[in-house]
Scaffold this motif. Structure first.
Motif, short mmCIF file in Angstrom:
data_model
loop_
_atom_site.label_atom_id
_atom_site.label_comp_id
_atom_site.label_asym_id
_atom_site.label_seq_id
_atom_site.Cartn_x
_atom_site.Cartn_y
_atom_site.Cartn_z
N LEU A 33 -37.69 -13.91 19.28
CA LEU A 33 -37.02 -12.73 18.47
C LEU A 33 -35.31 -12.91 18.76
N SER A 34 -34.65 -12.59 17.82
CA SER A 34 -33.27 -12.55 17.91
C SER A 34 -33.02 -10.97 18.12
N VAL A 35 -32.03 -10.67 18.97
CA VAL A 35 -31.78 -9.31 19.25
C VAL A 35 -30.58 -8.85 18.88
N ASN A 36 -30.53 -7.66 17.88
CA ASN A 36 -29.60 -7.20 17.21
C ASN A 36 -28.25 -6.66 18.50
N GLU A 37 -27.34 -6.78 18.19
CA GLU A 37 -26.12 -6.57 19.21
C GLU A 37 -25.99 -4.98 19.37
N ASP A 38 -26.40 -4.15 18.08
CA ASP A 38 -26.46 -2.73 18.46
C ASP A 38 -27.63 -2.10 19.05
N ILE A 39 -28.74 -2.97 18.92
CA ILE A 39 -29.98 -2.56 19.75
C ILE A 39 -29.64 -2.88 21.25
N LEU A 40 -29.39 -4.13 21.52
CA LEU A 40 -28.76 -4.40 22.95
C LEU A 40 -27.93 -3.43 23.68
N ASN A 41 -26.66 -3.30 22.94
CA ASN A 41 -25.52 -2.38 23.87
C ASN A 41 -25.51 -1.15 23.46
N SER A 42 -26.60 -0.42 22.61
CA SER A 42 -26.74 1.00 22.32
C SER A 42 -28.07 1.48 22.60
N ASP A 43 -29.02 0.87 21.93
CA ASP A 43 -30.40 1.58 21.86
C ASP A 43 -31.23 1.33 23.19
N MET A 44 -31.03 0.10 23.91
CA MET A 44 -31.63 -0.26 24.97
C MET A 44 -31.03 0.55 26.21
N TRP A 45 -29.76 1.13 26.09
CA TRP A 45 -29.00 1.72 27.19
C TRP A 45 -29.66 3.24 27.06
N TRP A 46 -29.77 3.70 25.81
CA TRP A 46 -30.67 4.92 25.54
C TRP A 46 -32.02 5.00 26.35
N MET A 47 -32.60 3.94 26.11
CA MET A 47 -34.01 3.84 26.48
C MET A 47 -34.11 3.94 28.05
N ILE A 48 -33.19 2.98 28.85
CA ILE A 48 -33.03 3.09 30.29
C ILE A 48 -32.52 4.42 30.85
N GLY A 49 -31.41 5.04 30.10
CA GLY A 49 -31.00 6.10 30.50
C GLY A 49 -32.14 7.40 30.47
N ILE A 50 -32.71 7.28 29.30
CA ILE A 50 -33.63 8.43 29.15
C ILE A 50 -34.80 8.39 30.19
#
Length: 327
Positions: A275-292
């Motif tokens: 899978l290729s990983v979208n830059e926004d998912i990597l730099n934003s959404d994954m941080w939200w997942m970890i932060g929550i």
């Protein structure tokens, strides 16, 4: 009459069909997952497999089947943002939306196992996913590593439950162990598989067409429509359990779902199709997942239970997240 009217009507009809396709796909996925769990678990029990093993492996994999099929279909349709967005979005919604909603309907107690084991593994799996995806790709080797971590986790769970003499509540009436009953269970298995196959196809196709119709990115559709859609069974189950006061396993089940989402769904998907990983998912959404996930810990530890205040906080965080990705 404006010349554009026939075109507008055609576009509207196409959009309605896409919504219908999306809803039909979601219904098929939910029914397919439920039927597959029933057939797989009953067949396993008929062959004298331990209920504990059935609960921790067959049922766990079966309940993750809708998300897995959606992710695999999306990967093969070259829509990796659906695959990654579905998992990351589901993990975010499980903790903030689903758990937050459940907290409004009853107190959810916290036990030491949840904080000491399940939360830690949830956080570690999220961090591991971020590390693997940091080069904007989740390779077959990395998918294999995630799935290997899942096997290790399951072995650990089986050993712990045996040591603590935990018996999960799955049973089958052995007095109906005839060929007719076994054929019925096999039929459930086949029907569940068929519903999941076609449901995932309709769900992904409908989502893809809607994204194009509204000019919305696949990332946003994956993080919202697909993620919330595949989390609906957990949402309904958690709210019903909270209203009945049956909340002992609520957090453990949701954290377990997040662990399976990363290690099983993304692990298997990447193993089959990188899978290729979208830059926004990597730099934003994954941080939200970890932060929550990190933010859940103090809520669990402060009063040893989650209630209305915690639910309001979690739902507010989810609303903020949705606002941030849509603005």
């Amino acid at each position: 009459m404006p010349e554009t009217w026939p075109s507008d009507r055609k576009n509207k009809n196409t959009m309605v069909m896409n919504v219908v396709l999306l809803v039909l796909g979601l219904v098929a996925l939910i029914l397919g997952g439920d039927v597959l769990v029933r057939g797989a678990s009953r067949l396993a029990l008929r062959f004298n497999i331990s209920p504990m093993i059935v609960g921790l492996t067959i049922v766990a994999f079966s309940t993750s089947a809708p998300e897995l099929l959606v992710s695999l279909k999306a990967a093969f349709k070259e829509a990796p943002d659906f695959s990654m967005g579905n998992v990351v979005g589901s993990n975010i919604s499980n903790i903030s939306l689903v758990l937050g909603a459940a907290c409004l309907f009853g107190f959810i107690p916290i036990n030491k196992t949840t904080a000491a084991r399940d939360w830690v593994v949830t956080l570690l799996s999220s961090v591991l996913l971020f590390i693997f995806a940091s080069d904007n790709e989740l390779s077959s080797v990395e998918g294999g590593a995630l799935f290997t971590c899942l096997i290790v986790y399951l072995v650990m769970l089986i050993r712990v439950t045996k040591k603590e003499h935990v018996q999960l509540e799955f049973s089958v009436d052995k007095s109906k162990d005839g060929q007719m009953e076994m054929a019925k269970d096999a039929g459930y298995l086949g029907l569940g598989g068929a519903l999941l196959y076609f449901g995932s196809d309709w769900f992904v196709d409908g989502a893809e067409e809607l994204a194009e119709s509204f000019g919305v990115s696949q990332r946003i559709i994956g993080l919202t429509v697909l993620a919330v859609g595949t989390s609906l069974p957990e949402l309904v189950t958690s709210i019903i359990a909270a209203k009945k006061g049956e909340t002992d396993l609520a957090i453990g089940n949701l954290l377990g779902s997040n662990i399976f989402n990363v290690l099983s769904i993304l692990g298997i998907t990447a193993l089959v199709h990188p899978l290729s990983v979208n830059e926004d998912i990597l730099n934003s959404d994954m941080w939200w997942m970890i932060g929550i996930t990190i933010g859940l810990l103090p809520l669990m530890l402060i009063r040893k239970r989650l209630g209305t205040p915690s639910g309001i906080i979690l739902l507010s965080v989810y609303a903020l997240y949705i606002y941030m990705i849509l603005k």
